[in-house]
Design an enzyme around this catalytic site. Structure first.
Site, PDB file in Angstrom:
ATOM      1  N   GLY A  64     -18.466-107.944 -18.478  1.00 27.87           N
ATOM      2  CA  GLY A  64     -18.698-109.341 -17.931  1.00 27.87           C
ATOM      3  C   GLY A  64     -17.728-109.741 -16.870  1.00 27.87           C
ATOM      4  O   GLY A  64     -16.484-108.944 -16.433  1.00 27.87           O
ATOM      5  N   CYS A  75      -9.715-106.846 -19.684  1.00 26.42           N
ATOM      6  CA  CYS A  75     -10.288-107.836 -18.605  1.00 26.42           C
ATOM      7  C   CYS A  75     -10.128-107.292 -17.147  1.00 26.42           C
ATOM      8  O   CYS A  75      -8.916-106.514 -16.912  1.00 26.42           O
ATOM      9  CB  CYS A  75      -9.158-109.019 -18.490  1.00 26.42           C
ATOM     10  SG  CYS A  75      -9.516-110.262 -17.361  1.00 26.42           S
ATOM     11  N   LEU A  76     -11.037-107.143 -16.368  1.00 31.55           N
ATOM     12  CA  LEU A  76     -11.047-106.698 -14.786  1.00 31.55           C
ATOM     13  C   LEU A  76      -9.791-107.275 -14.078  1.00 31.55           C
ATOM     14  O   LEU A  76      -9.472-106.665 -13.018  1.00 31.55           O
ATOM     15  CB  LEU A  76     -12.246-106.943 -14.288  1.00 31.55           C
ATOM     16  CG  LEU A  76     -13.517-106.287 -14.713  1.00 31.55           C
ATOM     17  CD1 LEU A  76     -14.726-106.577 -13.980  1.00 31.55           C
ATOM     18  CD2 LEU A  76     -13.561-104.655 -15.207  1.00 31.55           C
ATOM     19  N   HIS A 135     -14.742-114.958 -23.932  1.00 32.82           N
ATOM     20  CA  HIS A 135     -13.934-114.535 -22.937  1.00 32.82           C
ATOM     21  C   HIS A 135     -14.006-115.141 -21.581  1.00 32.82           C
ATOM     22  O   HIS A 135     -13.260-115.500 -20.723  1.00 32.82           O
ATOM     23  CB  HIS A 135     -13.587-112.883 -22.856  1.00 32.82           C
ATOM     24  CG  HIS A 135     -13.019-112.163 -22.030  1.00 32.82           C
ATOM     25  ND1 HIS A 135     -11.892-111.273 -22.331  1.00 32.82           N
ATOM     26  CD2 HIS A 135     -12.659-112.146 -20.728  1.00 32.82           C
ATOM     27  CE1 HIS A 135     -11.210-110.939 -21.240  1.00 32.82           C
ATOM     28  NE2 HIS A 135     -11.956-111.661 -20.355  1.00 32.82           N
ATOM     29  N   HIS A 175     -12.412-118.111 -18.556  1.00 32.82           N
ATOM     30  CA  HIS A 175     -11.963-117.751 -17.331  1.00 32.82           C
ATOM     31  C   HIS A 175     -12.405-119.171 -16.635  1.00 32.82           C
ATOM     32  O   HIS A 175     -11.834-119.339 -15.491  1.00 32.82           O
ATOM     33  CB  HIS A 175     -12.906-116.640 -16.617  1.00 32.82           C
ATOM     34  CG  HIS A 175     -12.180-115.406 -16.845  1.00 32.82           C
ATOM     35  ND1 HIS A 175     -10.797-114.961 -16.469  1.00 32.82           N
ATOM     36  CD2 HIS A 175     -12.480-114.191 -17.687  1.00 32.82           C
ATOM     37  CE1 HIS A 175     -10.526-113.669 -16.825  1.00 32.82           C
ATOM     38  NE2 HIS A 175     -11.625-113.059 -17.444  1.00 32.82           N
TER      39      HIS A 175
HETATM   40 NI    NI Z   1     -11.802-111.307 -17.967  1.00 33.14          NI
END
Ligand code: NI
Length: 183
Positions: free
Chosen positions: A47, A100-101, A142, A146
């Site tokens: 995502g 998380c990226l 999630h 953001h």
């Molecule tokens: Ni994230």
């Protein structure tokens, strides 16, 4: 410009409240969605939210997932959700590991609603919605976080459960040993 740079923990782009997209059918929004999908796929994520690539709009992309993480198909279609909203379907909260990226190399155990009812707009301007469960519900929560400037460590109940990916096998082995010792 298919791949964008991903903002990392600490950058103010991850902190604001993203703005509503007034016209989901605008060509710039379609172009942004393509960049988000390319960036997420290249980075190996499931995502991505627009603020993660420095775009302050309420939109996210996510790999179509079911209730179970183990069943995730890496080649599954990616959904684009514009102006997404959710509310919990009941009061059940479950814990699950998240990464998380924007926080590379780490993962943490995060409590989330198990089941959520969501609504969003598509790139065609249609309104879609439904109930997401388990892993799909987790990704959705999630990513929507953001859009409100919230990162997963802020959702954690216990920061001793924040670990590096590289240490995770050892961490889980030690946890299992403790549990067996309890029995
Ligand atoms: Ni994230």
């Amino acid at each position: 410009m298919p791949f964008r740079k991903i903002a990392k923990l600490g950058h103010p782009a991850l902190r604001g409240k993203a703005e509503r997209v007034s016209d989901p059918r605008a060509p710039e929004i379609a172009a942004l969605a393509r960049d988000m999908i390319d960036t997420m796929t290249d980075a190996g994520g499931v995502g991505l939210a627009a603020p993660q690539i420095y775009e302050p709009w309420r939109m996210l992309v996510m790999r179509r997932a079911g209730a179970k993480r183990e069943e995730l198909d890496e080649t599954a279609a990616v959904d684009v959700l514009i102006n997404p909203r959710f509310e919990p379907e009941d009061d059940i909260i479950v814990e699950g590991w998240e990464g998380c990226l924007s926080i590379p190399g780490l993962r943490g155990l995060v409590p989330r609603w198990e089941k959520v009812r969501f609504e969003a707009q598509t790139l065609e301007g249609a309104t879609i919605g439904g109930v997401a469960d388990g892993f799909a519900a987790r990704i959705l929560q999630h990513e929507i976080d953001h859009l409100n400037g919230i990162l997963y460590p802020e959702r954690m109940a216990d920061l001793s459960l924040l670990v590096f990916d590289t240490e995770w096998p050892a961490f889980m082995a030690a946890r299992a040993a403790v549990r067996q010792g309890d029995a």
